[in-house]
Enzyme design. Structure first.
Site, PDB file in Angstrom:
ATOM      1  CG  ASP A 187      -2.261  -0.261   8.379  1.00  0.00           C
ATOM      2  OD1 ASP A 187      -3.184   0.576   8.413  1.00  0.00           O
ATOM      3  OD2 ASP A 187      -2.222  -1.190   7.561  1.00  0.00           O
ATOM      4  CB  ALA A 195      16.183  10.662   1.242  1.00  0.00           C
ATOM      5  N   GLY A 203       0.828  -1.203   0.000  1.00  0.00           N
ATOM      6  CA  GLY A 203       0.000   0.000   0.000  1.00  0.00           C
ATOM      7  C   GLY A 203       0.860   1.249   0.000  1.00  0.00           C
ATOM      8  CG  ASP A 253       1.163  -2.954  10.237  1.00  0.00           C
ATOM      9  OD1 ASP A 253       2.155  -2.342   9.778  1.00  0.00           O
ATOM     10  OD2 ASP A 253       0.400  -3.622   9.515  1.00  0.00           O
ATOM     11  CB  VAL A 275      17.547   9.081  -5.876  1.00  0.00           C
ATOM     12  CG1 VAL A 275      18.245   9.645  -7.118  1.00  0.00           C
ATOM     13  CG2 VAL A 275      16.607   7.950  -6.271  1.00  0.00           C
ATOM     14  NE  ARG A 276      17.566  15.553  -5.314  1.00  0.00           N
ATOM     15  CZ  ARG A 276      17.235  16.814  -5.479  1.00  0.00           C
ATOM     16  NH1 ARG A 276      17.538  17.691  -4.551  1.00  0.00           N
ATOM     17  NH2 ARG A 276      16.602  17.206  -6.560  1.00  0.00           N
ATOM     18  CG  ASP A 308       3.353  -7.390   7.213  1.00  0.00           C
ATOM     19  OD1 ASP A 308       2.873  -6.837   6.203  1.00  0.00           O
ATOM     20  OD2 ASP A 308       2.658  -8.067   7.996  1.00  0.00           O
ATOM     21  CG  MET A 328      -7.745   2.624   6.066  1.00  0.00           C
ATOM     22  SD  MET A 328      -6.491   2.879   4.786  1.00  0.00           S
ATOM     23  CE  MET A 328      -7.522   2.856   3.317  1.00  0.00           C
ATOM     24  CD  GLU A 363     -17.084  13.259  22.442  1.00  0.00           C
ATOM     25  OE1 GLU A 363     -16.834  14.427  22.804  1.00  0.00           O
ATOM     26  OE2 GLU A 363     -17.056  12.904  21.244  1.00  0.00           O
ATOM     27  NE  ARG A 389      -6.695  -5.912   6.336  1.00  0.00           N
ATOM     28  CZ  ARG A 389      -6.018  -5.243   5.417  1.00  0.00           C
ATOM     29  NH1 ARG A 389      -6.579  -4.210   4.818  1.00  0.00           N
ATOM     30  NH2 ARG A 389      -4.788  -5.590   5.100  1.00  0.00           N
ATOM     31  CB  THR A 437       2.816   0.356   6.287  1.00  0.00           C
ATOM     32  OG1 THR A 437       1.477   0.052   6.708  1.00  0.00           O
ATOM     33  CG2 THR A 437       3.761   0.092   7.455  1.00  0.00           C
ATOM     34  NE  ARG A 476      -1.762  -4.615  -1.763  1.00  0.00           N
ATOM     35  CZ  ARG A 476      -1.471  -4.174  -0.548  1.00  0.00           C
ATOM     36  NH1 ARG A 476      -0.376  -4.597   0.047  1.00  0.00           N
ATOM     37  NH2 ARG A 476      -2.264  -3.325   0.068  1.00  0.00           N
TER      38      ARG A 476
END
Length: 321
Positions: A128, A22, A11, A130, A24-25, A103, A170, A188, A172, A126, A72
């Site tokens: 997430d 960064a 993703g 995670d 590349v340079r 991952d 998002m 809340e 999961r 990513t 993917r």
């Protein structure tokens, strides 16, 4: 090492472009030739590689997404396709690879290193957040700020109309976006997959707020708990009166200009990754711990158990009272 490749996989996440820039340079500064690999591991298999220079990465630091594109690539689980990828890299003389992704992308890098000896280094890209070995991943901070902005806007209209709003974000398996955005946006209630959802407590809290004259509530819901419409129906079935609205933010969380934090993190991780390759090291991943850039063995990093910040969650729940 004279030639390296860089790819973005899985993703997309804000900060990927800043990281590619960064890599590349910094590599060119150190006398390396850099090839950009388009559409992740699919580009390795299909030979979609292009030599990059400083101008190739001009005017991208502020852009979300990835100029190298991403995709993917389930075929990469098979050795025969990995062999094609390795052959293509060898044809270009590419000796090292920077992989920016999550991952799944790391597992591809690990296979390349273990099975074919490709010097691959991973950078966590990513939204997430995670990956257990690093405090933060590229794109997480920007994504949270996007959600906070949405909460601010939605609170205005929910307050105006005396409504409860369920905002689905998002996450999961990891509730960090919901947690950090929820506490930053003054929600809340925050519902995450790491903490069991107690519907009775939610109903009780909304009902109490309504009795004391607070007729507007924001509930931030990680998608891994349930869908916003499902929670809405559950609340209505359990006696919550009044208007309940739902908003699913979806892919808006992945786009947009990266925050200052993500741009700086991208640069710091890129430098460490290139340094590792110049030291002829592979099978490593770069991350950040206690504001210091670290690197670890890929297999060891993937094996670490992620710990949800329950203390911060409890604080958020107290402040949302």
């Amino acid at each position: 090492m004279k030639k390296i490749g860089v790819l973005t996989s899985g993703g997309d996440a804000p900060g990927m472009n800043a990281c590619v820039r960064a890599v590349v340079r910094y590599a060119i500064y150190n006398g390396l030739t850099v090839y950009g690999i388009e559409r992740g591991y699919s580009g390795l298999i299909n030979n979609h590689m292009v030599e990059m220079n400083k101008r190739s990465v001009s005017d991208i630091i502020q852009r979300g997404g990835t100029i190298l594109k991403t995709a993917r690539c389930p075929e990469f689980r098979e050795d025969k396709y990995m062999q094609i990828a390795v052959d293509n890299m060898e044809a270009y003389g590419i000796e090292g690879l920077v992989v920016i992704g999550g991952d799944g992308s790391y597992r591809g890098a690990l296979d390349l290193y273990n099975k074919f000896g490709v010097k691959a280094v991973g950078i966590p890209g990513t939204i997430d957040n995670d990956l257990a070995y690093t405090d933060y991943t590229l794109g997480f901070d920007t994504s949270v700020n996007t959600v906070v902005s949405a909460i601010n806007n939605l609170r205005d209209t929910m307050t105006s109309h005396d409504r409860v709003c369920i905002i689905e974000v998002m996450g999961r398996k990891c509730g960090d976006i919901a947690l950090y955005a929820g506490i930053s946006g003054g929600a809340e209630m925050i519902l995450v997959p790491e903490v069991e959802c107690d519907l009775k407590k939610i109903v009780k809290k909304i009902s109490l707020n309504q009795r004391i004259g607070k007729t507007s509530d924001i509930i931030v819901l990680a998608e891994g708990v349930c869908k916003a419409e499902e929670l809405k129906q559950e609340l209505k079935d359990n006696g919550i009166l009044g208007s309940i609205k739902t908003t699913t933010l979806g892919y808006i969380q992945r786009g947009g200009a990266p925050s200052m934090f993500d741009r700086v993190l991208a640069a710091r991780c890129a430098v460490r990754a290139v340094d590792l390759l110049m030291q002829d090291k592979g099978g490593r991943v770069v991350g950040i711990k206690d504001n210091k850039i670290i690197d670890e063995d890929i297999a060891e990093a993937l094996a670490q158990e992620r710990h949800f910040d329950k203390e911060l969650y409890d604080t958020a729940m107290i402040l949302g009272l």
